[in-house]
Write an enzyme that holds these catalytic residues in place. Structure first.
Site, PDB file in Angstrom:
ATOM      1  N   ASP A  64       0.852  -1.188   0.000  1.00 40.48           N
ATOM      2  CA  ASP A  64       0.000   0.000   0.000  1.00 40.48           C
ATOM      3  C   ASP A  64       0.887   1.237   0.000  1.00 40.48           C
ATOM      4  O   ASP A  64       1.909   1.293   0.701  1.00 40.48           O
ATOM      5  CB  ASP A  64      -0.913  -0.008   1.230  1.00 40.48           C
ATOM      6  CG  ASP A  64      -2.076   0.948   1.086  1.00 40.48           C
ATOM      7  OD1 ASP A  64      -3.229   0.477   0.962  1.00 40.48           O
ATOM      8  OD2 ASP A  64      -1.838   2.171   1.084  1.00 40.48           O
ATOM      9  N   ILE A  65       0.496   2.241  -0.755  1.00 38.25           N
ATOM     10  CA  ILE A  65       1.293   3.465  -0.875  1.00 38.25           C
ATOM     11  C   ILE A  65       1.275   4.275   0.424  1.00 38.25           C
ATOM     12  O   ILE A  65       2.166   5.092   0.669  1.00 38.25           O
ATOM     13  CB  ILE A  65       0.763   4.313  -2.069  1.00 38.25           C
ATOM     14  CG1 ILE A  65       1.847   5.228  -2.611  1.00 38.25           C
ATOM     15  CG2 ILE A  65      -0.501   5.069  -1.710  1.00 38.25           C
ATOM     16  CD1 ILE A  65       1.510   5.850  -3.951  1.00 38.25           C
ATOM     17  N   GLN A 126     -14.162   2.229   1.366  1.00 39.93           N
ATOM     18  CA  GLN A 126     -13.610   1.840   0.058  1.00 39.93           C
ATOM     19  C   GLN A 126     -13.399   3.083  -0.800  1.00 39.93           C
ATOM     20  O   GLN A 126     -14.309   3.902  -0.960  1.00 39.93           O
ATOM     21  CB  GLN A 126     -14.560   0.865  -0.667  1.00 39.93           C
ATOM     22  CG  GLN A 126     -13.941   0.302  -1.944  1.00 39.93           C
ATOM     23  CD  GLN A 126     -14.792  -0.785  -2.615  1.00 39.93           C
ATOM     24  OE1 GLN A 126     -15.923  -1.047  -2.188  1.00 39.93           O
ATOM     25  NE2 GLN A 126     -14.259  -1.394  -3.659  1.00 39.93           N
ATOM     26  N   HIS A 132     -10.010  -5.439  -3.488  1.00 38.27           N
ATOM     27  CA  HIS A 132      -8.673  -5.675  -2.930  1.00 38.27           C
ATOM     28  C   HIS A 132      -8.843  -6.070  -1.474  1.00 38.27           C
ATOM     29  O   HIS A 132      -9.732  -5.580  -0.779  1.00 38.27           O
ATOM     30  CB  HIS A 132      -7.788  -4.429  -3.033  1.00 38.27           C
ATOM     31  CG  HIS A 132      -8.451  -3.184  -2.540  1.00 38.27           C
ATOM     32  ND1 HIS A 132      -9.364  -2.480  -3.305  1.00 38.27           N
ATOM     33  CD2 HIS A 132      -8.356  -2.513  -1.361  1.00 38.27           C
ATOM     34  CE1 HIS A 132      -9.796  -1.438  -2.614  1.00 38.27           C
ATOM     35  NE2 HIS A 132      -9.208  -1.440  -1.417  1.00 38.27           N
ATOM     36  N   HIS A 134      -6.890  -5.898   2.083  1.00 40.18           N
ATOM     37  CA  HIS A 134      -5.755  -5.339   2.812  1.00 40.18           C
ATOM     38  C   HIS A 134      -5.191  -6.441   3.712  1.00 40.18           C
ATOM     39  O   HIS A 134      -5.945  -7.069   4.467  1.00 40.18           O
ATOM     40  CB  HIS A 134      -6.194  -4.189   3.732  1.00 40.18           C
ATOM     41  CG  HIS A 134      -6.755  -2.990   3.030  1.00 40.18           C
ATOM     42  ND1 HIS A 134      -6.041  -1.815   2.866  1.00 40.18           N
ATOM     43  CD2 HIS A 134      -7.963  -2.758   2.473  1.00 40.18           C
ATOM     44  CE1 HIS A 134      -6.796  -0.921   2.247  1.00 40.18           C
ATOM     45  NE2 HIS A 134      -7.966  -1.466   1.998  1.00 40.18           N
TER      46      HIS A 134
HETATM   47  P1  5GP Z   1      -9.644   1.251   0.157  1.00 45.52           P
HETATM   48  O1  5GP Z   1      -9.711   2.612   0.787  1.00 45.52           O
HETATM   49  O2  5GP Z   1     -10.370   1.261  -1.192  1.00 45.52           O
HETATM   50  O3  5GP Z   1     -10.070   0.108   1.022  1.00 45.52           O
HETATM   51  O4  5GP Z   1      -8.111   0.968  -0.137  1.00 45.52           O
HETATM   52  C1  5GP Z   1      -7.409   1.556  -1.173  1.00 45.52           C
HETATM   53  C2  5GP Z   1      -5.970   1.573  -0.771  1.00 45.52           C
HETATM   54  O5  5GP Z   1      -5.206   1.845  -1.925  1.00 45.52           O
HETATM   55  C3  5GP Z   1      -5.606   2.647   0.259  1.00 45.52           C
HETATM   56  O6  5GP Z   1      -5.097   2.027   1.433  1.00 45.52           O
HETATM   57  C4  5GP Z   1      -4.569   3.512  -0.449  1.00 45.52           C
HETATM   58  O7  5GP Z   1      -3.529   3.921   0.403  1.00 45.52           O
HETATM   59  C5  5GP Z   1      -4.079   2.587  -1.547  1.00 45.52           C
HETATM   60  N1  5GP Z   1      -3.620   3.278  -2.742  1.00 45.52           N
HETATM   61  C6  5GP Z   1      -4.217   4.339  -3.350  1.00 45.52           C
HETATM   62  N2  5GP Z   1      -3.512   4.694  -4.435  1.00 45.52           N
HETATM   63  C7  5GP Z   1      -2.461   3.826  -4.524  1.00 45.52           C
HETATM   64  C8  5GP Z   1      -1.390   3.697  -5.447  1.00 45.52           C
HETATM   65  O8  5GP Z   1      -1.262   4.425  -6.433  1.00 45.52           O
HETATM   66  N3  5GP Z   1      -0.487   2.705  -5.204  1.00 45.52           N
HETATM   67  C9  5GP Z   1      -0.596   1.877  -4.126  1.00 45.52           C
HETATM   68  N4  5GP Z   1       0.346   0.948  -3.991  1.00 45.52           N
HETATM   69  N5  5GP Z   1      -1.609   1.974  -3.241  1.00 45.52           N
HETATM   70  C10 5GP Z   1      -2.536   2.935  -3.441  1.00 45.52           C
END
Ligand code: 5GP
Ligand code: ZN
Length: 146
Positions: A64-65, A126, A132, A134
């Site tokens: 994760d970034i 999300q 995805h 985590h």
């Molecule tokens: P969500 O919020 O949808 O459950 O998780 C999305 C995740 O993607 C977040 O934890 C965010 O930090 C990660 N993320 C967003 N943009 C990027 C990216 O460009 N590269 C990577 N490796 N992770 C990302």
């Protein structure tokens, strides 16, 4: 000859053998369903770089970034599905593989306690609508989550 030989002799990602590309079945990436506007489709397709820790024909795991724990890896299917329920309905085997890959990532990281999170829907957190999981670990986790 350059080390490794010319490009056309090298196995492509996802193919199990080298040799003549014209004799191989179409590469797996050609069969992947993609959304042109999706960030994780672009990462899975190699258009946007990521710190990849594991990959196979159907799944990709990358860091994760914005890590929320010492280990914070995202595991995604190469195919585009907006959330885990859609993936479960369309490709249950891939969902099982996502979870197996998550466990493999935890083992690679040397952690025996970890949390798997599928945020589903905006209100649940999300932000990227390509399913995805985590994989979070390497520190004590509290419950309930925020
Ligand atoms: P969500 O919020 O949808 O459950 O998780 C999305 C995740 O993607 C977040 O934890 C965010 O930090 C990660 N993320 C967003 N943009 C990027 C990216 O460009 N590269 C990577 N490796 N992770 C990302
Ligand atoms: Zn996608």
């Amino acid at each position: 000859m350059t080390p490794g030989g010319p490009n056309w002799l090298q196995p492509t990602a996802g193919s199990s053998a080298g040799g003549l590309p014209s004799l191989l079945p179409e590469p797996p990436e050609a069969r992947v369903t993609r959304d042109a506007d999706c960030l994780f489709c672009k990462i899975a397709g190699g258009e946007i770089p990521a710190d990849v820790v594991r990959e196979n024909e159907r799944t990709l795991a990358f860091r994760d970034i914005s890590p929320q724990a010492p280990t914070h890896v995202l595991v995604v299917p190469r195919d585009h599905h907006r959330d885990v329920a859609s993936l479960a309905a369309a490709e249950p085997d891939t969902l099982a593989e996502l979870v197996r890959t998550a466990a493999d990532v935890a083992a690679d990281e040397g952690i025996d306690a970890y949390r798997l999170v599928f945020n589903t829907g905006e209100q649940a957190g999300q932000s990227v609508f390509h399913v995805h999981v985590h994989v979070l670990g390497g520190r004590a986790m509290t419950w309930p989550p925020g």
